[in-house]
Design an enzyme around this catalytic site. Structure first.
Site, PDB file in Angstrom:
ATOM      1  N   ASP A 204      53.014  50.938  42.772  1.00 25.36           N
ATOM      2  CA  ASP A 204      52.703  51.298  44.152  1.00 25.36           C
ATOM      3  C   ASP A 204      53.788  52.196  44.722  1.00 25.36           C
ATOM      4  O   ASP A 204      53.517  53.113  45.500  1.00 25.36           O
ATOM      5  CB  ASP A 204      52.606  50.040  45.025  1.00 25.36           C
ATOM      6  N   ALA A 205      55.026  51.917  44.329  1.00 27.51           N
ATOM      7  CA  ALA A 205      56.150  52.683  44.869  1.00 27.51           C
ATOM      8  C   ALA A 205      56.033  54.147  44.451  1.00 27.51           C
ATOM      9  O   ALA A 205      56.216  55.061  45.256  1.00 27.51           O
ATOM     10  CB  ALA A 205      57.458  52.095  44.366  1.00 27.51           C
TER      11      ALA A 205
ATOM     12  N   LEU B 292      15.120  45.151  50.268  1.00 30.92           N
ATOM     13  CA  LEU B 292      14.645  44.463  49.071  1.00 30.92           C
ATOM     14  C   LEU B 292      13.865  43.215  49.454  1.00 30.92           C
ATOM     15  O   LEU B 292      14.168  42.565  50.449  1.00 30.92           O
ATOM     16  CB  LEU B 292      15.842  44.014  48.222  1.00 30.92           C
TER      17      LEU B 292
ATOM     18  N   LYS C 265      16.957  45.170  38.990  1.00 31.22           N
ATOM     19  CA  LYS C 265      16.235  46.439  39.147  1.00 31.22           C
ATOM     20  C   LYS C 265      15.649  46.834  37.799  1.00 31.22           C
ATOM     21  O   LYS C 265      16.370  46.799  36.790  1.00 31.22           O
ATOM     22  CB  LYS C 265      17.192  47.545  39.603  1.00 31.22           C
TER      23      LYS C 265
ATOM     24  N   CYS D  28      47.541   1.651  64.544  1.00 33.80           N
ATOM     25  CA  CYS D  28      46.187   2.198  64.441  1.00 33.80           C
ATOM     26  C   CYS D  28      45.740   2.178  62.984  1.00 33.80           C
ATOM     27  O   CYS D  28      46.384   2.765  62.114  1.00 33.80           O
ATOM     28  CB  CYS D  28      46.177   3.617  64.995  1.00 33.80           C
TER      29      CYS D  28
ATOM     30  N   ARG E 110      22.769  52.489  57.316  1.00 32.77           N
ATOM     31  CA  ARG E 110      21.355  52.437  56.969  1.00 32.77           C
ATOM     32  C   ARG E 110      20.476  52.518  58.218  1.00 32.77           C
ATOM     33  O   ARG E 110      19.405  53.123  58.190  1.00 32.77           O
ATOM     34  CB  ARG E 110      21.101  51.140  56.206  1.00 32.77           C
TER      35      ARG E 110
ATOM     36  N   TYR F 286      25.768  51.587  44.273  1.00 38.86           N
ATOM     37  CA  TYR F 286      24.708  50.956  43.480  1.00 38.86           C
ATOM     38  C   TYR F 286      23.435  51.782  43.373  1.00 38.86           C
ATOM     39  O   TYR F 286      22.446  51.306  42.832  1.00 38.86           O
ATOM     40  CB  TYR F 286      24.382  49.568  44.013  1.00 38.86           C
TER      41      TYR F 286
ATOM     42  N   LYS G   3      24.655  41.070  44.538  1.00 35.09           N
ATOM     43  CA  LYS G   3      24.231  41.588  45.831  1.00 35.09           C
ATOM     44  C   LYS G   3      25.371  41.358  46.812  1.00 35.09           C
ATOM     45  O   LYS G   3      25.681  40.230  47.173  1.00 35.09           O
ATOM     46  CB  LYS G   3      22.968  40.880  46.312  1.00 35.09           C
TER      47      LYS G   3
ATOM     48  N   GLU H 255      22.755  43.123  39.027  1.00 35.81           N
ATOM     49  CA  GLU H 255      23.998  43.415  39.754  1.00 35.81           C
ATOM     50  C   GLU H 255      24.220  42.366  40.833  1.00 35.81           C
ATOM     51  O   GLU H 255      23.265  41.800  41.340  1.00 35.81           O
ATOM     52  CB  GLU H 255      23.867  44.784  40.467  1.00 35.81           C
TER      53      GLU H 255
ATOM     54  N   ASP I 293      27.653  41.338  50.114  1.00 36.15           N
ATOM     55  CA  ASP I 293      27.339  41.003  51.497  1.00 36.15           C
ATOM     56  C   ASP I 293      28.198  41.843  52.433  1.00 36.15           C
ATOM     57  O   ASP I 293      29.189  41.395  52.982  1.00 36.15           O
ATOM     58  CB  ASP I 293      27.590  39.508  51.720  1.00 36.15           C
TER      59      ASP I 293
ATOM     60  N   TYR J  92      53.309  55.704  43.613  1.00 33.52           N
ATOM     61  CA  TYR J  92      52.159  56.268  44.332  1.00 33.52           C
ATOM     62  C   TYR J  92      52.568  56.662  45.756  1.00 33.52           C
ATOM     63  O   TYR J  92      52.248  57.742  46.237  1.00 33.52           O
ATOM     64  CB  TYR J  92      51.035  55.233  44.346  1.00 33.52           C
ATOM     65  N   ASP J  93      53.299  55.768  46.396  1.00 31.94           N
ATOM     66  CA  ASP J  93      53.745  56.044  47.766  1.00 31.94           C
ATOM     67  C   ASP J  93      54.637  57.279  47.834  1.00 31.94           C
ATOM     68  O   ASP J  93      54.587  58.039  48.794  1.00 31.94           O
ATOM     69  CB  ASP J  93      54.506  54.843  48.344  1.00 31.94           C
TER      70      ASP J  93
ATOM     71  N   CYS K 183      41.745   2.359  67.582  1.00 31.94           N
ATOM     72  CA  CYS K 183      42.593   1.229  67.950  1.00 31.94           C
ATOM     73  C   CYS K 183      42.705   1.017  69.450  1.00 31.94           C
ATOM     74  O   CYS K 183      43.310   0.049  69.895  1.00 31.94           O
ATOM     75  CB  CYS K 183      43.980   1.383  67.340  1.00 31.94           C
TER      76      CYS K 183
ATOM     77  N   CYS L  90      46.542  10.025  69.034  1.00 35.02           N
ATOM     78  CA  CYS L  90      46.565   8.597  69.334  1.00 35.02           C
ATOM     79  C   CYS L  90      48.023   8.170  69.289  1.00 35.02           C
ATOM     80  O   CYS L  90      48.755   8.517  68.370  1.00 35.02           O
ATOM     81  CB  CYS L  90      45.754   7.850  68.274  1.00 35.02           C
TER      82      CYS L  90
ATOM     83  N   CYS M 233      42.088   5.890  71.970  1.00 36.47           N
ATOM     84  CA  CYS M 233      41.797   6.121  70.554  1.00 36.47           C
ATOM     85  C   CYS M 233      40.521   5.379  70.161  1.00 36.47           C
ATOM     86  O   CYS M 233      40.411   4.173  70.415  1.00 36.47           O
ATOM     87  CB  CYS M 233      42.966   5.643  69.697  1.00 36.47           C
TER      88      CYS M 233
ATOM     89  N   LYS N  30      18.446  35.370  45.892  1.00 40.61           N
ATOM     90  CA  LYS N  30      19.493  34.913  46.804  1.00 40.61           C
ATOM     91  C   LYS N  30      20.148  33.614  46.336  1.00 40.61           C
ATOM     92  O   LYS N  30      19.506  32.738  45.767  1.00 40.61           O
ATOM     93  CB  LYS N  30      18.905  34.690  48.210  1.00 40.61           C
TER      94      LYS N  30
HETATM   95  S1  IVH Z   1      19.677  48.231  45.949  1.00 42.93           S
HETATM   96  C1  IVH Z   1      15.803  50.084  46.929  1.00 42.93           C
HETATM   97  N1  IVH Z   1      21.797  46.964  45.040  1.00 42.93           N
HETATM   98  O1  IVH Z   1      20.960  44.721  50.001  1.00 42.93           O
HETATM   99  C2  IVH Z   1      17.027  49.346  46.607  1.00 42.93           C
HETATM  100  N2  IVH Z   1      21.239  46.737  47.342  1.00 42.93           N
HETATM  101  O2  IVH Z   1      18.168  44.057  51.081  1.00 42.93           O
HETATM  102  C3  IVH Z   1      17.878  49.137  47.772  1.00 42.93           C
HETATM  103  N3  IVH Z   1      22.788  45.348  48.618  1.00 42.93           N
HETATM  104  O3  IVH Z   1      20.394  47.333  52.234  1.00 42.93           O
HETATM  105  C4  IVH Z   1      19.128  48.458  47.607  1.00 42.93           C
HETATM  106  N4  IVH Z   1      24.153  44.905  46.960  1.00 42.93           N
HETATM  107  O4  IVH Z   1      22.809  46.645  51.750  1.00 42.93           O
HETATM  108  C5  IVH Z   1      21.019  47.230  46.106  1.00 42.93           C
HETATM  109  N5  IVH Z   1      23.650  45.933  44.113  1.00 42.93           N
HETATM  110  C6  IVH Z   1      22.888  46.191  45.179  1.00 42.93           C
HETATM  111  C7  IVH Z   1      23.170  45.673  46.469  1.00 42.93           C
HETATM  112  C8  IVH Z   1      22.303  45.963  47.516  1.00 42.93           C
HETATM  113  C9  IVH Z   1      23.904  44.739  48.251  1.00 42.93           C
HETATM  114  C10 IVH Z   1      22.218  45.326  49.980  1.00 42.93           C
HETATM  115  C11 IVH Z   1      22.013  46.670  50.590  1.00 42.93           C
HETATM  116  C12 IVH Z   1      20.579  46.761  50.980  1.00 42.93           C
HETATM  117  C13 IVH Z   1      20.159  45.327  50.985  1.00 42.93           C
HETATM  118  C14 IVH Z   1      18.696  45.221  50.605  1.00 42.93           C
END
Ligand code: IVH
Length: 677
Positions: free
Chosen positions: A37-38, A87, A294, A436, A141, A229, A120, A118, A122, A40-41, A415, A430, A412, A318
């Protein structure tokens, strides 16, 4: 007119940017940095200095511009040239099997489908537009057709390249998820709390909130990361045959793709992947809410097409949600070891994070007021990983008219002693002390804990019976040492054999008590393991500590006036002295030389962090041995850490050590160091 100095500066600036971008790629995409890191900095500083000297050389995509440029006055609308889809969800295995069946039926002659699986993520979906390899726009989006321009903030994210590597096409629109790392999110919330600012409920909200800010300086110091993705609009790129191959190409252009991506066959393969990732979920440094399957071949994707807003060729499977809504039926107060009253919400049972939850902590009365939780409220419950479920917030719109405010009891609930709340303290306590039963039980549980005197087999149910029996078999930890196997065998759910084992375990605890463990086991307020070790090292014996004045206790490194006052007060109280006297008749404390405080120990002044598991000793033993040589053990890695001891399956602490350039010792080197000490 460019002078020759300016010309060579321009050349150096180009060179530096190339190097920095290369190191970004090694670090973020390959996860395999070549330089510290150093180093790079240093490159970044040199570039910054040159740009300051020659402002004409500054470009929007220079790596120096990541800190956040000028704020925008409002977010501009961006029309997606290709809609950003969502999705469909699958929750159960059958949903995945049905999805795979639908796919095969539509594609007719195909027997087994190849899927790209893959995680998903969050976070929030972003579309990134690269023209001739340069990032020109990033947009949210939105409703899928129109989003908002957030380029100013996205440019601050180091994992998003502003310039692509190799020979990218004329136009490349890629899609990915921007998210926040859990550790960084927690640190950010902690800082906000300290400054009295508002905190975010979870990493996703924090990411979404930060990315839509007008001032990019706010996004710049937030711990964002990204995985790409998918591909949107392109020009000048003949797409490969498969989605996974397209992502591989993105990776080569410097766009970070999840390392957990895997090609799987059929519904079977999908479900197996789901379980694999599910097992890893809790240890990932970011939050995922499921996995996505997919159809991998683009021709098949094209043949399958879309319904409404979602493609027929993909589905999100999910995981059980971390957050759910439920109703607060009541609030009760639990009494802890130090008498602290913790409000606990009794809930309408709800399935969250994979288990049914019927209680959630509200921490303390300040939290109850801040969140304004009332009985009858509908609340959001969160349970992530192994942490205790908590009430995140109230859905105020759903508050019934007769919702009741939560009152701190004046007595309390266990007790009946008075409840006190000191000035400026969030916690009410307490005042009953060991009168107690709740505090007594907790004190004994703490005393027997693994990091204290480590009495194997003395669980909650047994302690409850020992304290509640009439007359009580155990009033203080000292009473444990006179228990007989007959007495224990008479308890509920206790066989003769386990009674004997327990007596043996109690016996064994007499021998492995070091002074720090013993001090920790006493459960003095604010004395955790580190403070107990510091006290033990400084005073060398229980007698000296018991005889010390408040001022003398304050001389111990890292012990401030508040802790010193608690320690002093503890030893002044008669019932504590009695318990200690009774205990020391049974427990022989291993002798402890005065070390750290006098700077005599060979490891004095050195701070260690332990991670992973060692073959030759437990982590506690390793800690004891470091302390015996005058060293200190800390819980987290910082620049002040002297060594990180990394055993098998070392985790994020090891990564952190490497990031900060802290010396890492493997087991062999660590043992050598202990021996030479
Ligand atoms: S593919 C047509 N891949 O999930 C395909 N989405 O409910 C569209 N998301 O809006 C998305 N990880 O924000 C895809 N590996 C992944 C994902 C992913 C998270 C989210 C994305 C999308 C939502 C769809």
């Amino acid at each position: 007119m460019a002078t020759s100095a300016a010309k060579s500066a321009a050349a150096r600036v180009r060179e530096l940017r190339k190097q920095i971008e290369h190191h970004n790629y090694r670090y973020h995409v390959l996860d395999d940095p070549e330089v510290s890191d150093a180093e790079y900095d240093r490159l970044l500083r040199e570039l910054k200095a040159l740009e300051e000297q020659y402002p004409d050389l500054v470009t929007v995509d220079s790596p120096t511009q990541r800190v956040g440029a000028t704020p925008v006055s409002e977010l501009q609308e961006v029309v997606h040239t290709r809609p950003m889809l969502s999705l469909d969800n699958a929750f159960a295995d059958e949903d995945v099997v049905a999805f795979d069946r639908r796919v095969r039926e539509r594609l007719e002659d195909v027997e087994q489908i190849e899927y790209s699986a893959e995680p998903k993520l969050d976070g929030l979906a972003i579309s990134f537009r690269y023209e001739s390899g340069r990032l020109v726009q990033a947009a949210t989006r939105g409703d899928g057709l129109r989003g908002e321009d957030v380029t100013h903030n996205v440019r601050t994210i180091k994992a998003v390249p502003t310039v692509l590597r190799g020979s990218p096409p004329k136009l490349l629109e890629v899609r990915g998820e921007v998210f926040m790392l859990i550790a960084g999110f927690k640190a950010m919330n902690q800082r906000a709390l300290e400054r009295g600012e508002r905190t975010f409920v979870n990493p996703r909200n924090a990411a979404a909130g930060s990315i839509r800010q007008l001032d990019p300086r706010l996004a710049a110091d937030r711990p964002f990361d990204v995985f790409f993705y998918g591909v949107g609009e392109t020009d000048g790129w003949k797409l490969p045959a498969r989605h996974s191959e397209a992502l591989q190409q993105l990776r080569e252009w410097g766009l970070k793709v999840s390392p957990l991506l895997k090609i799987v066959q059929g519904a079977e393969g999908c479900l197996q992947y789901y379980r694999e990732i599910g097992a890893k979920r809790a240890s990932l440094p970011y939050e995922i809410d499921g996995v996505v399957y997919k159809v991998n071949r683009f021709v098949q994707q094209r043949d399958l097409g879309f319904v409404a807003r979602a493609p027929r060729w993909a589905i999100a499977h999910k995981f059980p949600a971390h957050e759910e809504n439920t109703v607060v039926k009541g609030v009760e107060f639990q009494v802890g070891r130090t008498g602290a009253l913790t409000p606990v919400a009794r809930l309408e049972p709800v399935f969250v994070g994979g288990v049914t939850v019927s209680n959630a902590t509200l921490h303390n009365m300040d939290e109850v007021r801040r969140k304004d939780v009332r009985i009858g409220d509908t609340v959001v419950i969160r349970r992530a990983g192994d942490v205790i479920p908590e009430v995140v917030k109230v859905i105020v719109e759903r508050r019934p008219k007769d919702a009741q405010e939560v009152e701190l009891p004046s007595k309390c609930p266990v007790c009946g002693s008075a409840v006190e709340r000191e000035e400026g303290e969030a916690v009410a306590r307490c005042t009953g002390g060991l009168v107690c039963a709740a505090q007594r039980k907790e004190a004994i549980r703490h005393f027997a804990g693994r990091r204290a005197l480590d009495i194997d087999g003395l669980g909650t149910k047994i302690i409850d019976q020992l304290v509640e029996s009439d007359p009580p078999l155990v009033r203080s930890p000292a009473d444990l040492y006179v228990l007989t196997a007959e007495q224990l065998a008479a308890l509920d759910r206790m066989g003769e054999k386990s009674a004997e084992n327990l007596v043996e375990a109690i016996e064994a605890s007499k021998k492995h008590a070091t002074l720090p463990r013993f001090l920790y086991a006493l459960g003095i307020r604010d004395v955790g393991e580190a403070t107990a070790a510091a006290l033990g090292n400084h005073f060398g014996s229980l007698k000296e500590l018991q005889g010390a004045t408040e001022e003398q206790i304050q001389e111990v490194p890292d012990v401030g006036p508040v802790v010193a006052a608690h320690v002093y007060k503890f030893f002044q109280e008669k019932h504590n002295r009695d318990v200690i006297a009774a205990l020391t008749r049974h427990v022989q404390l291993q002798s402890q030389a005065r070390k750290a405080a006098t700077g005599e120990g060979p490891l004095a002044g050195k701070t260690f962090v332990l991670t992973g598991s060692l073959d030759s000793m437990s982590r506690d033993e390793a800690g004891d041995r470091i302390a015996a040589l005058g060293g200190k053990v800390a819980g987290s890695v910082s620049k002040k850490t002297s060594y990180v001891v990394a055993g098998a399956e070392a985790g994020s602490k090891l990564a952190k050590a490497q990031e900060l350039g802290v010396e890492v010792l493997d087991e062999k080197k660590f043992l050598k160091l202990l021996e030479s000490g």
